[in-house]
Motif scaffolding. Structure first.
Motif, PDB file in Angstrom:
ATOM      1  N   GLY A 161       0.813  -1.207   0.000  1.00  0.00           N
ATOM      2  CA  GLY A 161       0.000   0.000   0.000  1.00  0.00           C
ATOM      3  C   GLY A 161       0.847   1.257   0.000  1.00  0.00           C
ATOM      4  O   GLY A 161       0.594   2.200  -0.758  1.00  0.00           O
ATOM      5  N   HIS A 162       1.880   1.277   0.844  1.00  0.00           N
ATOM      6  CA  HIS A 162       2.741   2.456   0.928  1.00  0.00           C
ATOM      7  C   HIS A 162       3.569   2.636  -0.345  1.00  0.00           C
ATOM      8  O   HIS A 162       3.805   3.772  -0.781  1.00  0.00           O
ATOM      9  CB  HIS A 162       3.659   2.343   2.144  1.00  0.00           C
ATOM     10  N   ILE A 163       4.019   1.524  -0.943  1.00  0.00           N
ATOM     11  CA  ILE A 163       4.770   1.623  -2.184  1.00  0.00           C
ATOM     12  C   ILE A 163       3.886   2.192  -3.294  1.00  0.00           C
ATOM     13  O   ILE A 163       4.311   3.052  -4.079  1.00  0.00           O
ATOM     14  CB  ILE A 163       5.328   0.238  -2.587  1.00  0.00           C
ATOM     15  N   GLY A 164       2.641   1.723  -3.359  1.00  0.00           N
ATOM     16  CA  GLY A 164       1.712   2.237  -4.359  1.00  0.00           C
ATOM     17  C   GLY A 164       1.466   3.729  -4.190  1.00  0.00           C
ATOM     18  O   GLY A 164       1.460   4.484  -5.169  1.00  0.00           O
ATOM     19  N   GLU A 165       1.273   4.170  -2.951  1.00  0.00           N
ATOM     20  CA  GLU A 165       1.040   5.592  -2.690  1.00  0.00           C
ATOM     21  C   GLU A 165       2.272   6.415  -3.036  1.00  0.00           C
ATOM     22  O   GLU A 165       2.162   7.545  -3.540  1.00  0.00           O
ATOM     23  CB  GLU A 165       0.642   5.787  -1.234  1.00  0.00           C
ATOM     24  N   LEU A 166       3.473   5.876  -2.770  1.00  0.00           N
ATOM     25  CA  LEU A 166       4.706   6.580  -3.107  1.00  0.00           C
ATOM     26  C   LEU A 166       4.851   6.746  -4.610  1.00  0.00           C
ATOM     27  O   LEU A 166       5.242   7.813  -5.105  1.00  0.00           O
ATOM     28  CB  LEU A 166       5.910   5.825  -2.537  1.00  0.00           C
ATOM     29  N   LEU A 167       4.500   5.702  -5.371  1.00  0.00           N
ATOM     30  CA  LEU A 167       4.566   5.793  -6.827  1.00  0.00           C
ATOM     31  C   LEU A 167       3.632   6.878  -7.348  1.00  0.00           C
ATOM     32  O   LEU A 167       3.994   7.646  -8.247  1.00  0.00           O
ATOM     33  CB  LEU A 167       4.208   4.439  -7.448  1.00  0.00           C
ATOM     34  N   VAL A 168       2.432   6.950  -6.780  1.00  0.00           N
ATOM     35  CA  VAL A 168       1.478   7.972  -7.215  1.00  0.00           C
ATOM     36  C   VAL A 168       2.009   9.365  -6.896  1.00  0.00           C
ATOM     37  O   VAL A 168       1.882  10.293  -7.703  1.00  0.00           O
ATOM     38  CB  VAL A 168       0.109   7.740  -6.543  1.00  0.00           C
ATOM     39  N   ARG A 169       2.629   9.526  -5.738  1.00  0.00           N
ATOM     40  CA  ARG A 169       3.223  10.821  -5.395  1.00  0.00           C
ATOM     41  C   ARG A 169       4.276  11.227  -6.420  1.00  0.00           C
ATOM     42  O   ARG A 169       4.351  12.389  -6.835  1.00  0.00           O
ATOM     43  CB  ARG A 169       3.850  10.769  -4.003  1.00  0.00           C
ATOM     44  N   LEU A 170       5.111  10.264  -6.817  1.00  0.00           N
ATOM     45  CA  LEU A 170       6.158  10.555  -7.793  1.00  0.00           C
ATOM     46  C   LEU A 170       5.555  10.904  -9.147  1.00  0.00           C
ATOM     47  O   LEU A 170       5.995  11.861  -9.804  1.00  0.00           O
ATOM     48  CB  LEU A 170       7.095   9.354  -7.916  1.00  0.00           C
ATOM     49  N   PHE A 171       4.553  10.145  -9.592  1.00  0.00           N
ATOM     50  CA  PHE A 171       3.889  10.443 -10.865  1.00  0.00           C
ATOM     51  C   PHE A 171       3.309  11.863 -10.845  1.00  0.00           C
ATOM     52  O   PHE A 171       3.472  12.624 -11.804  1.00  0.00           O
ATOM     53  CB  PHE A 171       2.759   9.444 -11.136  1.00  0.00           C
ATOM     54  N   ALA A 172       2.620  12.196  -9.749  1.00  0.00           N
ATOM     55  CA  ALA A 172       1.997  13.520  -9.643  1.00  0.00           C
ATOM     56  C   ALA A 172       3.055  14.617  -9.604  1.00  0.00           C
ATOM     57  O   ALA A 172       2.873  15.694 -10.183  1.00  0.00           O
ATOM     58  CB  ALA A 172       1.120  13.583  -8.395  1.00  0.00           C
ATOM     59  N   THR A 209      -6.617   4.508  -9.171  1.00  0.00           N
ATOM     60  CA  THR A 209      -5.541   4.051 -10.037  1.00  0.00           C
ATOM     61  C   THR A 209      -4.942   2.760  -9.496  1.00  0.00           C
ATOM     62  O   THR A 209      -4.733   2.611  -8.292  1.00  0.00           O
ATOM     63  CB  THR A 209      -4.443   5.126 -10.195  1.00  0.00           C
ATOM     64  N   PHE A 210      -4.711   1.815 -10.394  1.00  0.00           N
ATOM     65  CA  PHE A 210      -4.080   0.547 -10.059  1.00  0.00           C
ATOM     66  C   PHE A 210      -2.617   0.591 -10.509  1.00  0.00           C
ATOM     67  O   PHE A 210      -2.333   0.909 -11.664  1.00  0.00           O
ATOM     68  CB  PHE A 210      -4.794  -0.617 -10.757  1.00  0.00           C
ATOM     69  N   VAL A 211      -1.719   0.292  -9.602  1.00  0.00           N
ATOM     70  CA  VAL A 211      -0.307   0.130  -9.938  1.00  0.00           C
ATOM     71  C   VAL A 211       0.095  -1.298  -9.556  1.00  0.00           C
ATOM     72  O   VAL A 211      -0.601  -1.963  -8.794  1.00  0.00           O
ATOM     73  CB  VAL A 211       0.572   1.156  -9.192  1.00  0.00           C
ATOM     74  N   GLY A 212       1.202  -1.771 -10.100  1.00  0.00           N
ATOM     75  CA  GLY A 212       1.653  -3.111  -9.738  1.00  0.00           C
ATOM     76  C   GLY A 212       1.479  -4.140 -10.837  1.00  0.00           C
ATOM     77  O   GLY A 212       1.685  -5.327 -10.622  1.00  0.00           O
ATOM     78  N   GLY A 213       1.099  -3.702 -12.039  1.00  0.00           N
ATOM     79  CA  GLY A 213       1.056  -4.628 -13.165  1.00  0.00           C
ATOM     80  C   GLY A 213      -0.226  -5.409 -13.318  1.00  0.00           C
ATOM     81  O   GLY A 213      -0.240  -6.456 -13.963  1.00  0.00           O
ATOM     82  N   SER A 214      -1.331  -4.934 -12.755  1.00  0.00           N
ATOM     83  CA  SER A 214      -2.601  -5.640 -12.905  1.00  0.00           C
ATOM     84  C   SER A 214      -3.199  -5.373 -14.289  1.00  0.00           C
ATOM     85  O   SER A 214      -2.847  -4.410 -14.965  1.00  0.00           O
ATOM     86  CB  SER A 214      -3.584  -5.207 -11.812  1.00  0.00           C
TER      87      SER A 214
END
Length: 256
Positions: free
Chosen positions: A34-45, A143-148
């Motif tokens: 969960g935290h990794i996904g949120e971190l990725l979204v922060r970076l994208f934004a 948003t889904f991250v992680g290759g789904s």
């Protein structure tokens, strides 16, 4: 025979193997994902959304009539307020806008999880109450991250990877002034719970209490007690739900 060199070699292997195994296990945990996904979204934004146009807050915990709600990301802009829910999942995803539960297919295993649009609905209502804004200017985004991979058709506001950037930027009609955006940002900064471990623990306890059918519940609209009721007739006869004790004055209903 002296086994000291063998023992030293085995110990040296364990010295890095055990920490590596623990780290891998931690990274696979729901908390870490969960935290990794949120971190990725922060970076994208950070890379794609202009900071002055899209004012942002992350990990926002707000008080609600039945406890608290935690929002992954909030983007405040002249074009509306975008409430983003992040899912770090792999495998095949099956679901539709109105289904209460979606399905994740991971190899031969199948998992059920709450429809993220329904999950985000409570976030929108909490922001509406906190900011006092027109609900038409609040936009739910997932948003889904992680290759789904989506195996069923999903709404436009359910995206993958940086797809949420394109969805947010598709809104080009101004509905708030710059001053209004700053005022809402200040209201959220002062009205949110402090992003601390204690806040997180309390939120987890609230989630457990809400899932406990024996726990007391409060109507989010009028503040009266919610009572467990049973549908007596029709196609849903026998189905239980939470109903407001002030019925018929208040007709709030919640599914179990």
């Amino acid at each position: 025979m002296d086994f000291t060199p063998v023992i030293a070699q085995v110990w040296g292997m364990l010295a890095w193997f055990i920490p590596a195994a623990l780290l891998i296990g931690l990274l696979k945990s729901p908390w870490a994902k969960g935290h990794i996904g949120e971190l990725l979204v922060r970076l994208f934004a950070h890379w794609q959304l202009d900071k002055q146009t899209y004012r942002r807050l992350h990990n926002v915990t707000l008080d609600t009539p039945d406890g608290t709600t935690q929002i992954d990301h909030v983007f405040l802009s002249p074009y509306g307020i975008f409430v983003l829910e992040t899912k770090n999942m792999s495998g095949w995803i099956f679901g539709s806008e109105k289904q209460p539960l979606w399905t994740q297919k991971l190899y031969k295993r199948t998992f059920k999880f709450q429809n993220p649009l329904r999950q985000n609905y409570k976030h929108l209502k909490a922001l509406e109450a906190t900011l006092g804004v027109n609900p038409e200017h609040l936009h739910s985004v997932v948003t889904f991250v992680g290759g789904s991979t989506f195996k069923t058709q999903v709404p436009a506001n359910v995206t993958q990877g940086i797809g949420f950037i394109r969805y947010i930027q598709s809104f080009q009609l101004p509905v708030f002034s710059a001053a209004e955006v700053e005022a809402m940002l200040h209201a959220l900064q002062t009205g949110r719970r402090a992003p601390t471990l204690a806040t997180h623990r309390e939120h987890v306890q609230n989630l457990k209490r809400r899932s406990d059918p024996t726990a007391e519940r409060q109507c989010p609209k009028c503040g009266s007690a919610l009572l467990m009721r049973t549908v007596k007739s029709g196609a849903k006869a026998g189905l239980q739900f939470w109903g407001c004790s002030a019925f018929p004055k208040c007709r709030t209903m919640q599914s179990l």
